[in-house]
Design an enzyme around this catalytic site. Structure first.
Site, PDB file in Angstrom:
ATOM      1  N   LYS A  11       0.862  -1.191   0.092  1.00  0.00           N
ATOM      2  CA  LYS A  11      -0.120   0.127   0.172  1.00  0.00           C
ATOM      3  C   LYS A  11       0.778   1.375  -0.198  1.00  0.00           C
ATOM      4  CE  LYS A  11      -4.512  -1.721   0.697  1.00  0.00           C
ATOM      5  NZ  LYS A  11      -4.040  -3.075   1.364  1.00  0.00           N
ATOM      6  N   GLU A  14      -9.680   6.341   3.209  1.00  0.00           N
ATOM      7  CA  GLU A  14     -10.503   5.174   4.007  1.00  0.00           C
ATOM      8  C   GLU A  14      -9.823   4.122   4.086  1.00  0.00           C
ATOM      9  OE1 GLU A  14     -10.053   5.508   0.486  1.00  0.00           O
ATOM     10  OE2 GLU A  14      -9.580   3.404   0.497  1.00  0.00           O
ATOM     11  N   SER A  34       1.903  -9.909  -0.920  1.00  0.00           N
ATOM     12  CA  SER A  34       1.641  -8.229  -1.020  1.00  0.00           C
ATOM     13  C   SER A  34       1.893  -7.855   0.504  1.00  0.00           C
ATOM     14  CB  SER A  34       0.016  -8.338  -1.551  1.00  0.00           C
ATOM     15  OG  SER A  34      -0.825  -9.133  -0.564  1.00  0.00           O
TER      16      SER A  34
HETATM   17  C1  PLP Z   1      -5.093  -4.134   1.064  1.00  0.00           C
HETATM   18  C2  PLP Z   1      -4.289  -5.298   1.017  1.00  0.00           C
HETATM   19  C3  PLP Z   1      -4.672  -6.197  -0.059  1.00  0.00           C
HETATM   20  C4  PLP Z   1      -5.932  -5.987  -1.052  1.00  0.00           C
HETATM   21  O1  PLP Z   1      -5.946  -5.055  -2.013  1.00  0.00           O
HETATM   22  P1  PLP Z   1      -5.715  -4.877  -3.430  1.00  0.00           P
HETATM   23  O2  PLP Z   1      -5.763  -3.522  -3.652  1.00  0.00           O
HETATM   24  O3  PLP Z   1      -6.299  -5.860  -4.067  1.00  0.00           O
HETATM   25  O4  PLP Z   1      -4.128  -5.035  -3.387  1.00  0.00           O
HETATM   26  C5  PLP Z   1      -3.738  -7.285  -0.493  1.00  0.00           C
HETATM   27  N1  PLP Z   1      -2.886  -7.774   0.350  1.00  0.00           N
HETATM   28  C6  PLP Z   1      -2.660  -6.743   1.394  1.00  0.00           C
HETATM   29  C7  PLP Z   1      -1.446  -7.192   2.113  1.00  0.00           C
HETATM   30  C8  PLP Z   1      -3.256  -5.799   1.643  1.00  0.00           C
HETATM   31  O5  PLP Z   1      -2.935  -4.939   2.690  1.00  0.00           O
END
Ligand code: PLP
Length: 401
Positions: free
Chosen positions: A95, A117, A383
């Site tokens: 993020k 948000e 992610s």
């Molecule tokens: C917020 C988040 C997601 C999902 O959001 P995307 O916009 O689909 O990437 C996925 N993995 C993590 C670790 C997150 O914090």
């Protein structure tokens, strides 16, 4: 899979085929236009891009590694599995890539106040972090249910100097927080920039957020060519709003790499309690965009469920809707239980505790690996890291005494 020869979306109206666009109140048309114009200028501005590159490197810790997952590969007995390590970014997830890009933009626009948000709190934390660094006032909208589920992230945001505003309307989760943030923005657009946390909302957000997140795919492409001398057969990534997935997919859109997005199947896609938007949704208009949506027969947006707060969203970025319809990427889902099982697998095999969102992508290896060729390369986008989810994981995983 029919890969496009040339891919150049969105078009000038902010559309990915029939998806995307700008379904917003009149008062936001001019600010969105202004945002689009300055962004289009800065996109090609060397000093802006250099500043972002420097921050990505010195503050976030980029490039993040591409790790060969030797034990995980052995577990499946074939192929070569690599992990893109967004879990190692400052603040623990991808993020921050978007938050940094947008705060630089907000400064160029001369804005003094930032709103955002948040659902799980990850985007709220990333936004509070960059606001602290750049000295901008920060207010984060968050549903009351999420405030309770994610109290540690609420404290983090406060420690970083942000104000967390509880949202008590609707299901008191992410979509309601987003509605409130949009309402605030309509009223205060003169001094306020709204940092949206995923590739959703009205144009130019889906494009901008994609561009800021595509640093993931650019790095992964160079790293895999360096390590293996060829591109991967597959890329797996989790899909909530769709930003980490589009970020890693985008630089591979014109290649033969198969792009696979994994949604949250919750308790199972036949239970009505899931977030498998692209798997089961229908076209609709929501939060400024036309896209796939989970909705009932009257077109009311559904209540959705995932064990992972970051995937708990009834919509999806419009570009994914386009990629799905044109079979440029494919989308599947795995359940809460499968994500928990994959969390344990990755933790024990590689010493990496993934975020529950990322664990959805890992879980899909169980379906993918039996179909791969023996020498296929697979990249899984990790992610984020699992620290924020330890309580949930503990409640759902019995490891004995
Ligand atoms: C917020 C988040 C997601 C999902 O959001 P995307 O916009 O689909 O990437 C996925 N993995 C993590 C670790 C997150 O914090």
């Amino acid at each position: 899979m029919q890969k496009p020869v040339e891919y150049n979306l969105p078009d000038l109206n902010g559309r990915f085929g029939k998806y995307g666009g700008k379904y917003v109140p009149e008062t936001l048309i001019t600010p969105l236009k202004e945002l689009e114009e300055i962004y289009n200028h800065l996109k090609n501005d060397k000093s802006f891009q250099d500043e972002l590159l420097k921050l990505n490197s010195e503050y976030t810790g980029r490039p993040t590694p591409l790790t060969y997952a030797e034990s995980l590969t052995r577990h499946f007995g074939k192929g070569k599995i690599y992990l893109k390590r967004e879990d190692l970014c400052h603040t623990g997830a991808h993020k921050i890539n978007n938050a940094l890009g947008q705060i630089l933009l907000a400064k160029k626009l001369g804005k003094t106040r930032i709103i955002a948000e948040t659902g799980a709190g990850q985007h709220g934390v990333a936004t509070a972090t960059v606001c602290a660094k750049f000295g901008l006032k920060c207010q984060v909208y968050m549903g009351e249910v999420d405030i309770e589920r994610q109290s540690l992230n609420v404290f983090r945001m406060k420690l970083l100097g942000a104000e967390v505003i509880p949202v008590s309307s609707g299901s008191r989760t992410l979509k309601d927080a987003t509605n409130e943030a949009i309402r605030d923005w309509v009223t205060n657009v003169k001094n306020t920039h709204y940092i949206i946390g995923s590739v959703v909302g009205p144009h130019p957000y889906p494009m901008m957020v994609r561009d800021f997140q595509s640093v993931i795919g650019k790095e992964a492409r160079a790293q895999i060519l360096n390590a293996e001398g060829r591109l991967p057969g597959y890329i797996l990534a989790s899909v909530g709003g769709g930003s980490n997935s589009i970020g890693i997919f985008y630089p591979f859109i014109n290649s033969d790499t198969k792009l696979i997005g994994i949604e949250a199947g919750g308790y199972g896609i036949n239970t009505g309690k899931h977030c498998a938007t692209l798997t089961l949704g229908r076209e609709g208009i929501f939060q400024g965009m036309k896209t796939y949506l989970l909705q009932n027969d009257d077109g009311q947006v559904s209540e959705v469920h995932s064990i992972s707060a970051g995937l708990d969203y009834p919509g999806v970025g419009p570009e994914h809707s386009y990629l799905k319809d044109n079979v440029i990427a494919e989308y599947y889902s795995v359940t809460d239980d499968e994500a928990i099982e994959a969390t344990e697998l990755l933790s024990k095999s590689e010493g990496i505790i993934p975020a529950l969102e990322s664990a959805h992508a890992v879980a899909y290896l169980n379906y993918l690996m039996p179909k791969t060729k023996s020498d296929d390369i697979i990249i899984v986008n990790v992610s984020g890291r699992g620290d924020k989810d330890l309580d949930t994981i503990r409640k759902n995983l019995n490891l004995g005494q």
